[in-house]
Design an enzyme around this catalytic site. Structure first.
Site, PDB file in Angstrom:
ATOM      1  CD  GLU A  19      12.476   8.887 -11.336  1.00  0.00           C
ATOM      2  OE1 GLU A  19      13.341   8.139 -11.794  1.00  0.00           O
ATOM      3  OE2 GLU A  19      12.727  10.016 -10.894  1.00  0.00           O
ATOM      4  N   PRO A  20       6.739  10.206  -9.786  1.00  0.00           N
ATOM      5  CG  PRO A  20       4.445   9.795  -9.949  1.00  0.00           C
ATOM      6  CD  PRO A  20       5.775   9.335 -10.474  1.00  0.00           C
ATOM      7  CB  CYS A  42      14.612  26.261  22.180  1.00  0.00           C
ATOM      8  SG  CYS A  42      13.528  25.955  23.579  1.00  0.00           S
ATOM      9  CD  GLU A  43      17.119  26.162  16.518  1.00  0.00           C
ATOM     10  OE1 GLU A  43      17.424  27.194  15.895  1.00  0.00           O
ATOM     11  OE2 GLU A  43      17.933  25.311  16.898  1.00  0.00           O
ATOM     12  CE1 TYR A  79      10.577  14.404  -1.103  1.00  0.00           C
ATOM     13  CE2 TYR A  79       8.704  15.572  -2.056  1.00  0.00           C
ATOM     14  CZ  TYR A  79       9.755  14.689  -2.187  1.00  0.00           C
ATOM     15  OH  TYR A  79       9.995  14.081  -3.385  1.00  0.00           O
TER      16      TYR A  79
HETATM   17  C1  LIG Z   1      12.695  13.274  -5.192  1.00  0.00           C
HETATM   18  C2  LIG Z   1      12.726  12.632  -6.515  1.00  0.00           C
HETATM   19  C3  LIG Z   1      11.543  12.464  -7.237  1.00  0.00           C
HETATM   20  C4  LIG Z   1      10.200  12.939  -6.765  1.00  0.00           C
HETATM   21  O1  LIG Z   1      10.019  14.321  -6.884  1.00  0.00           O
HETATM   22  P1  LIG Z   1       8.600  14.996  -6.551  1.00  0.00           P
HETATM   23  O2  LIG Z   1       8.835  16.450  -6.721  1.00  0.00           O
HETATM   24  O3  LIG Z   1       8.240  14.630  -5.149  1.00  0.00           O
HETATM   25  O4  LIG Z   1       7.594  14.443  -7.476  1.00  0.00           O
HETATM   26  C5  LIG Z   1      11.650  11.796  -8.450  1.00  0.00           C
HETATM   27  N1  LIG Z   1      12.835  11.349  -8.931  1.00  0.00           N
HETATM   28  C6  LIG Z   1      13.988  11.500  -8.241  1.00  0.00           C
HETATM   29  C7  LIG Z   1      15.249  10.971  -8.806  1.00  0.00           C
HETATM   30  C8  LIG Z   1      13.972  12.155  -7.025  1.00  0.00           C
HETATM   31  O5  LIG Z   1      15.135  12.315  -6.364  1.00  0.00           O
END
Ligand SMILES: *Cc1c(COP(=O)(O)O)cnc(C)c1O
Length: 409
Positions: free
Chosen positions: A259-260, A328-329, A356
């Site tokens: 899951e990248p 303003c921080e 992100y």
């Molecule tokens: C955020 C997340 C990712 C992705 O992470 P990266 O560091 O952006 O690759 C994959 N799996 C889960 C469950 C996440 O919460």
């Protein structure tokens, strides 16, 4: 992308603006798929939370990626982008049983990460196959940095609780079709990550009818010169070998999932902002830009380093600047950074602004969130308009209960 392409986009769409280069997303996707080309069944699910614009989700869908989601709203965005529910995985943490049921009813694969919900869901829906998120208690990335795989993490079900999982499965008659982990930290050391994988393989042997094993993410991308980067090719070849032998031991050809998020979109993104003011103090030259942590919070939130180029004057003499925002921080993007000479009105570009960045933006200080542009096959496409005053007031309810206005002198 060339500086002049970025500059033309800032001129056409205004500032600040996020720009994403589709060719970089595509090449990263291809690179990851290639590294695992000897795995018979590979599934790359893009982590939507990194960058959730529908155009990006459509691009991922066109490449053959599935989606990894963490909220019902992300699922809905995916469906709106035309992604089939069977191509979406729901991997939330701490959400309600109702939300999980809602997502499951859409036909999305759900992934459960605590025993309480597992038992409740299994009791009510014994016929829905479920994936479980394990905590292998391996700290990928090593040293003292806390990852989400550590012993007291809120993520995942501890591997020490496997007997309890098995009891729930037996009592409810539910089927576990996938095993998952996501340690949440960078894969700096391939051997450490592979150790966590071994724990997941061991766990998998407890479940007789799996379809897939999902190893989460953690692929590191370089943010600055000299940064360590996950060696995808080396990791791919080691992992492929191990996975293929595991499938033989298991007696079934399973799907290998990842899951990248960051790996696919970070380097494709640029954040462009205009310099409002140059301010010299006794020791520092500040470049103040027309943005702040409301648009781009990673440098302050994670202390992350993002390269900065002055695209209006890329060949200028280099000087040292602290780049700060207009909020303003204290919103410092970079301290004592060597950048080509900056004049007021110049446009600067932050690199690695795909993951992100926009997705963590807000309206703090009542500022509009920026526009987003996709650079695709040599053309700039607006994929999100800059907000307007209407967006700030849309959901505010103007109550009429304060009858008297006190005049002060
Ligand atoms: C955020 C997340 C990712 C992705 O992470 P990266 O560091 O952006 O690759 C994959 N799996 C889960 C469950 C996440 O919460």
């Amino acid at each position: 992308m060339e500086n002049e392409n970025l500059l033309a986009i800032a001129n056409e769409f205004g500032s600040p603006v996020y720009v994403y280069d589709s060719s970089k997303i595509i090449s990263q996707y291809d690179r990851l798929s290639d590294a695992f080309k000897k795995v018979k069944r590979l599934k790359l699910n893009y982590a939507v939370k990194a960058l959730s614009n529908i155009a990006i989700l459509k691009l991922m869908n066109s490449l053959g990626a599935g989606l990894d989601t963490v909220s019902v709203q992300e699922v809905e965005l995916g469906l709106k982008a035309g992604v089939k529910p069977s191509n979406i995985v729901f991997t939330p943490n701490g959400v309600s049983l109702e939300e999980i049921e809602e997502v499951s009813a859409l036909g999305v694969q759900i992934n459960i990460d605590n025993l309480s919900i597992l038992e409740q869901f299994g009791t009510k829906h014994p016929n829905v196959p479920v994936c479980i998120r394990m905590n292998p208690h391996v700290m990928a990335g090593g040293n003292s940095k806390i990852s989400v795989g550590h012993i007291d993490s809120k993520f995942g079900i501890s591997i020490h609780q496997i007997p309890h999982i098995l009891r729930i499965v037996e009592n409810t008659g539910m089927r576990i079709n996938g095993i998952h982990m996501h340690t949440g930290s960078d894969i700096l050391d391939i051997e450490v990550f592979l150790r966590a994988c071994e724990i997941l393989f061991e766990t998998a042997m407890n479940f007789k009818n799996l379809d897939f094993i999902d190893f989460g993410s953690g692929f590191k991308v370089p943010y600055k010169l000299g940064d360590i980067e996950t060696n995808i090719e080396e990791f791919g070849s080691k992992m492929t070998k191990r996975f293929n032998t595991f499938c033989k031991e298991y007696g079934k050809e399973l799907t290998l999932g990842f899951e990248p998020g960051k790996f696919l979109v970070s380097e494709a993104g640029y954040f462009l902002a205009k310099v409002n003011v140059i301010k010299q103090t006794t020791s520092t030259v500040f470049a103040g830009i027309d943005s702040g942590f409301n648009h781009f919070i990673r440098p302050m939130f994670y202390n992350s380093h993002h390269e900065i180029i002055n695209i209006s004057n890329p060949k200028g003499r280099e000087r040292f600047y602290s780049v700060v925002g207009y909020i303003c921080e204290t919103d410092t993007f970079a301290t004592n950074r060597r950048i080509s000479e900056i004049n007021e009105g110049d446009t600067i570009a932050f690199k690695n602004a795909g993951a992100y960045c926009f997705s963590m933006s807000s309206n703090y200080n009542s500022r509009y969130r920026p526009a987003e542009v996709l650079w695709h096959e040599g053309k700039a496409h607006l994929i999100r308009k800059r907000e307007t005053f209407d967006d700030l007031t849309r959901n505010q309810v103007d109550i009429d209960v304060f009858s008297k206005v006190v005049e002060t002198t």
